[in-house]
Design a protein around this motif. Sequence first.
Motif, mmCIF file in Angstrom:
data_model
loop_
_atom_site.group_PDB
_atom_site.id
_atom_site.type_symbol
_atom_site.label_atom_id
_atom_site.label_comp_id
_atom_site.label_asym_id
_atom_site.label_seq_id
_atom_site.Cartn_x
_atom_site.Cartn_y
_atom_site.Cartn_z
ATOM 1 N N THR A 110 4.846 -13.323 -1.236
ATOM 2 C CA THR A 110 5.486 -12.582 -3.422
ATOM 3 C C THR A 110 4.799 -11.921 -3.561
ATOM 4 O O THR A 110 4.204 -12.112 -4.456
ATOM 5 C CB THR A 110 6.828 -13.628 -3.878
ATOM 6 N N ARG A 111 3.537 -13.663 -3.462
ATOM 7 C CA ARG A 111 2.036 -13.260 -4.704
ATOM 8 C C ARG A 111 1.360 -11.748 -4.741
ATOM 9 O O ARG A 111 1.560 -11.058 -5.191
ATOM 10 C CB ARG A 111 1.014 -14.294 -4.906
ATOM 11 N N ARG A 112 1.840 -12.017 -3.551
ATOM 12 C CA ARG A 112 0.563 -10.468 -2.905
ATOM 13 C C ARG A 112 1.696 -9.444 -2.874
ATOM 14 O O ARG A 112 0.772 -8.124 -3.150
ATOM 15 C CB ARG A 112 0.545 -10.376 -1.464
ATOM 16 N N ARG A 152 7.911 -10.126 -0.007
ATOM 17 C CA ARG A 152 8.957 -11.240 -0.525
ATOM 18 C C ARG A 152 9.128 -12.219 0.095
ATOM 19 O O ARG A 152 9.342 -12.199 1.466
ATOM 20 C CB ARG A 152 10.476 -10.845 -0.381
ATOM 21 N N ASP A 164 1.711 -7.665 2.081
ATOM 22 C CA ASP A 164 0.719 -6.772 1.683
ATOM 23 C C ASP A 164 1.122 -5.366 1.415
ATOM 24 O O ASP A 164 0.750 -4.328 0.484
ATOM 25 C CB ASP A 164 -0.641 -6.577 2.338
ATOM 26 N N GLU A 177 5.093 -18.435 -0.142
ATOM 27 C CA GLU A 177 5.161 -17.496 -1.754
ATOM 28 C C GLU A 177 3.716 -17.209 -2.236
ATOM 29 O O GLU A 177 3.288 -16.452 -2.905
ATOM 30 C CB GLU A 177 4.906 -19.603 -2.217
ATOM 31 N N GLU A 178 2.935 -17.423 -0.819
ATOM 32 C CA GLU A 178 1.488 -16.480 -1.529
ATOM 33 C C GLU A 178 2.490 -15.200 -0.944
ATOM 34 O O GLU A 178 1.686 -14.011 -0.894
ATOM 35 C CB GLU A 178 0.690 -17.318 0.165
#
Length: 287
Positions: A59-61, A64, A28, A56-57
């Motif tokens: 990176t979505r936030r 990396r 975050d 993956e989560e």
Amino acid sequence: MSAQNNLIAVVTGASRGAGKGIALALGDVGATVYVTGRSAKEGDSPLPGTVFATAEEITRRGGRGIPVVCDHADDAQVEALFAQVGSEHGRLDILVNNALCVPDGLTAAGPFWEKPLGLQALLDVGLRSSYVASYFAAPLLLKSSRGLVINTSSPGGRCYMHGPAYGAGKAAVDKMAHDMAVDFKAYNVAVVALWMGILKTERTMAAINAQPELYGAMLEVAESPEYSGRVIAALAQDPARMAFSGKVCMAAELGQHYGVFDTDGAQPPSPRGMFGAVTEYSDVVIQ
């Protein structure tokens, strides 16, 4: 955030639970987070979660996430992990030693000799693995201008909690943080043992849902797995973080110090009233 300012972190044991929450919270704030654990696909563990899903989560936030399947009982795999970090980034800013084996029978009632001998696995993946990861991470931490090592722990290092195997492991990672801080001090690398509260992990929630009449009250004081990560992120970005080096700290109290709130907007209370003070050590150094 520039590459120079981007935090490079390794969080061990982050397929699920506290490690996953910490990794997400570091993501975050834009960190590059190496996520380690043994779970490569769903079904590898009775509990949900994989290193790939956590990465993956992240990176979505906006961070990396880099998944690394790693068995922290295997020193060669741990050495390869930090060789990869060194090759790809040349330094490490944050190491969170969180990998822990949780054997069957840990929370069963009764004296230790009536529990499985296999509980000593806590001393391999938990205590020993924290030492090994720190050993291989050290050269990379020395190349950071703001190195930080966190040993996740609990009041079990000071009170009776789940028996002597668990207690010995937690007491040892607390002391290890203190002693490593002595060695790292000249290099501006801080080392902190962090007592986390009751966390709403997959394992804890499964126990609560199975016996709500027995464990339901725990939810009133429980923290999200991400709360400890938010506290670690605040500590990592504090220019005065060395003031905490070598100490055992309660996540809730550090959170109050930094003004950190949980995902529900609450600020968890200190468990000091229940467990007493944190462990403190002598300032004597014999080399």
